[in-house]
Scaffold this motif. Structure first.
Motif, PDB file in Angstrom:
ATOM      1  N   ASP A  95       0.933  -1.134   0.028  1.00 52.88           N
ATOM      2  CA  ASP A  95       0.031  -0.001   0.090  1.00 52.88           C
ATOM      3  C   ASP A  95       0.809   1.232  -0.006  1.00 52.88           C
ATOM      4  O   ASP A  95       1.684   1.271   0.751  1.00 52.88           O
ATOM      5  N   THR A 119      -3.328  -0.537  -2.811  1.00 54.26           N
ATOM      6  CA  THR A 119      -3.889   0.565  -2.564  1.00 54.26           C
ATOM      7  C   THR A 119      -3.238   1.748  -2.936  1.00 54.26           C
ATOM      8  O   THR A 119      -1.903   1.898  -2.581  1.00 54.26           O
ATOM      9  N   THR A 121      -3.080   6.173  -1.328  1.00 54.12           N
ATOM     10  CA  THR A 121      -3.766   7.088  -0.746  1.00 54.12           C
ATOM     11  C   THR A 121      -2.824   8.409  -0.894  1.00 54.12           C
ATOM     12  O   THR A 121      -1.749   8.032  -0.762  1.00 54.12           O
ATOM     13  N   THR A 218      -8.149   4.073  -5.023  1.00 53.04           N
ATOM     14  CA  THR A 218      -7.486   5.433  -4.473  1.00 53.04           C
ATOM     15  C   THR A 218      -8.366   6.304  -3.624  1.00 53.04           C
ATOM     16  O   THR A 218      -9.608   6.277  -3.790  1.00 53.04           O
ATOM     17  N   LEU A 219      -7.732   6.557  -2.497  1.00 52.89           N
ATOM     18  CA  LEU A 219      -8.219   7.550  -1.350  1.00 52.89           C
ATOM     19  C   LEU A 219      -7.432   9.074  -1.722  1.00 52.89           C
ATOM     20  O   LEU A 219      -6.310   8.843  -1.840  1.00 52.89           O
ATOM     21  N   ARG A 246     -12.310   7.337  -3.757  1.00 50.68           N
ATOM     22  CA  ARG A 246     -12.926   8.315  -2.657  1.00 50.68           C
ATOM     23  C   ARG A 246     -12.167   9.610  -2.244  1.00 50.68           C
ATOM     24  O   ARG A 246     -11.002   9.449  -2.205  1.00 50.68           O
ATOM     25  N   GLU A 271      -9.731   2.920   7.332  1.00 48.83           N
ATOM     26  CA  GLU A 271     -10.862   2.437   6.627  1.00 48.83           C
ATOM     27  C   GLU A 271     -10.608   2.020   5.148  1.00 48.83           C
ATOM     28  O   GLU A 271     -11.147   1.158   4.521  1.00 48.83           O
ATOM     29  N   HIS A 272      -9.847   2.780   4.499  1.00 54.54           N
ATOM     30  CA  HIS A 272      -9.322   2.619   3.032  1.00 54.54           C
ATOM     31  C   HIS A 272      -8.794   1.229   2.996  1.00 54.54           C
ATOM     32  O   HIS A 272      -8.897   0.292   1.954  1.00 54.54           O
ATOM     33  N   THR A 275     -11.097  -1.739   3.413  1.00 52.42           N
ATOM     34  CA  THR A 275     -11.941  -1.916   2.222  1.00 52.42           C
ATOM     35  C   THR A 275     -11.161  -2.744   1.266  1.00 52.42           C
ATOM     36  O   THR A 275     -11.983  -3.640   0.807  1.00 52.42           O
ATOM     37  N   TYR A 276     -10.147  -2.652   1.221  1.00 48.47           N
ATOM     38  CA  TYR A 276      -9.132  -3.402   0.213  1.00 48.47           C
ATOM     39  C   TYR A 276      -8.020  -4.240   0.827  1.00 48.47           C
ATOM     40  O   TYR A 276      -7.016  -3.987   0.633  1.00 48.47           O
TER      41      TYR A 276
END
Length: 278
Positions: A95, A119, A121, A218-219, A246, A271-272, A275-276
């Motif tokens: 991540d 992910t 961010t 993506t956040l 998001r 939370e991101h 979720t993934y």
């Protein structure tokens, strides 16, 4: 919190790390004019959730990777550092989280090596395509970005920033970053060649290549009192993400989100990642 020395073909990166060695790997990229310690509160929160978290001092900020030429700070080299660091750590996938310049590197890494990321961010920094569009059409963003031109083209920038016990450098942090962290950033950047290396990120020229839409989950977190990045590129960033996306806005928070609003950021980040998950 552990201190690491990560050897790569470019040199040795200093880093902070915490969490179990078998934990979910998360890489945190800081921006200007900071260091890996900017992520202390995120390191603590993520490692408490069982993640293995590493926050390197990036190219120019680590004394062991401090080339003198501006062209050695082009985006291709910065993305290459991400790949080299994670390969040395033995992370096939991870991540990726970035703020400010670290956010720009994160966007470019997600574009060119999406298979390596679980992910993405990004904090504060809009997608480079959205920022480029705003610089063409939005006077507000053009005004916000004029400092970059000054820092690129004015040879006395270093002297000005460090004068009077780095008064100008300290001003950007005042009331937003913990005083101990601000003191540490100033101490680091007052070392011979350190501030020039950090400014070379701005002086390296345009990125070598083009960036497209991002397919990685993506956040993107932006804040209303960010003086560097305005609402136009922030809102347009979603147009440049083709995968799950998001967008979160933190009201009344400045550019320095990881240190000024760590609890809010940590909640969104965790939370991101959940979720993934694995």
């Amino acid at each position: 919190m552990d201190k690491l020395s990560i050897s790569t073909p470019a040199g040795v990166f200093d880093a902070l790390a915490e969490g179990p060695s078998e934990g979910r790997p998360v890489l945190l990229l800081h921006g200007f004019p900071q260091a890996g310690r900017a992520w202390q509160r995120q390191i603590a929160a993520l490692s408490a959730e069982g993640c293995r978290v590493v926050a390197p001092d990036q190219r120019g900020y680590s004394p062991g990777v401090r080339p003198e030429r501006p062209e050695d700070y082009r985006m291709g080299a910065l993305v290459g550092d991400v790949l080299a660091i994670t390969e040395e750590l033995g992370w096939a996938t991870f991540d990726l989280v970035g703020h400010d310049w670290g956010g720009a590197v994160a966007w470019w890494t997600a574009d060119s090596h999406p298979g390596r990321l679980r992910t993405l961010t990004v904090v504060s920094t809009p997608h480079p395509g959205a920022l480029a569009g705003a610089l063409r059409s939005d006077e507000d963003q053009r005004a916000r970005s004029r400092y970059m031109l000054d820092w690129r083209e004015t040879p006395s920038t270093e002297e000005r920033m460090l004068a009077d016990d780095a008064r100008q450098l300290r001003t950007v942090f005042a009331g937003k970053v913990p005083p101990a962290s601000a003191d540490d950033y100033v101490r680091r950047l007052s070392q011979p060649g350190a501030l020039t290396a950090a400014l070379n990120w701005y002086r390296s020229g345009r990125p070598d290549g083009t960036i497209g839409r991002i397919g990685v989950p993506t956040l993107y977190v932006w804040s209303t009192r960010d003086t560097a990045f305005g609402p136009a590129p922030a809102r347009a960033t979603g147009e440049w993400v083709g995968g799950p996306y998001r967008f979160e806005t933190l009201d009344g928070v400045s550019h320095w989100i990881p240190e000024e609003a760590p609890e809010a950021l940590n909640e969104l980040l965790l939370e991101h990642l959940r979720t993934y998950g694995k």
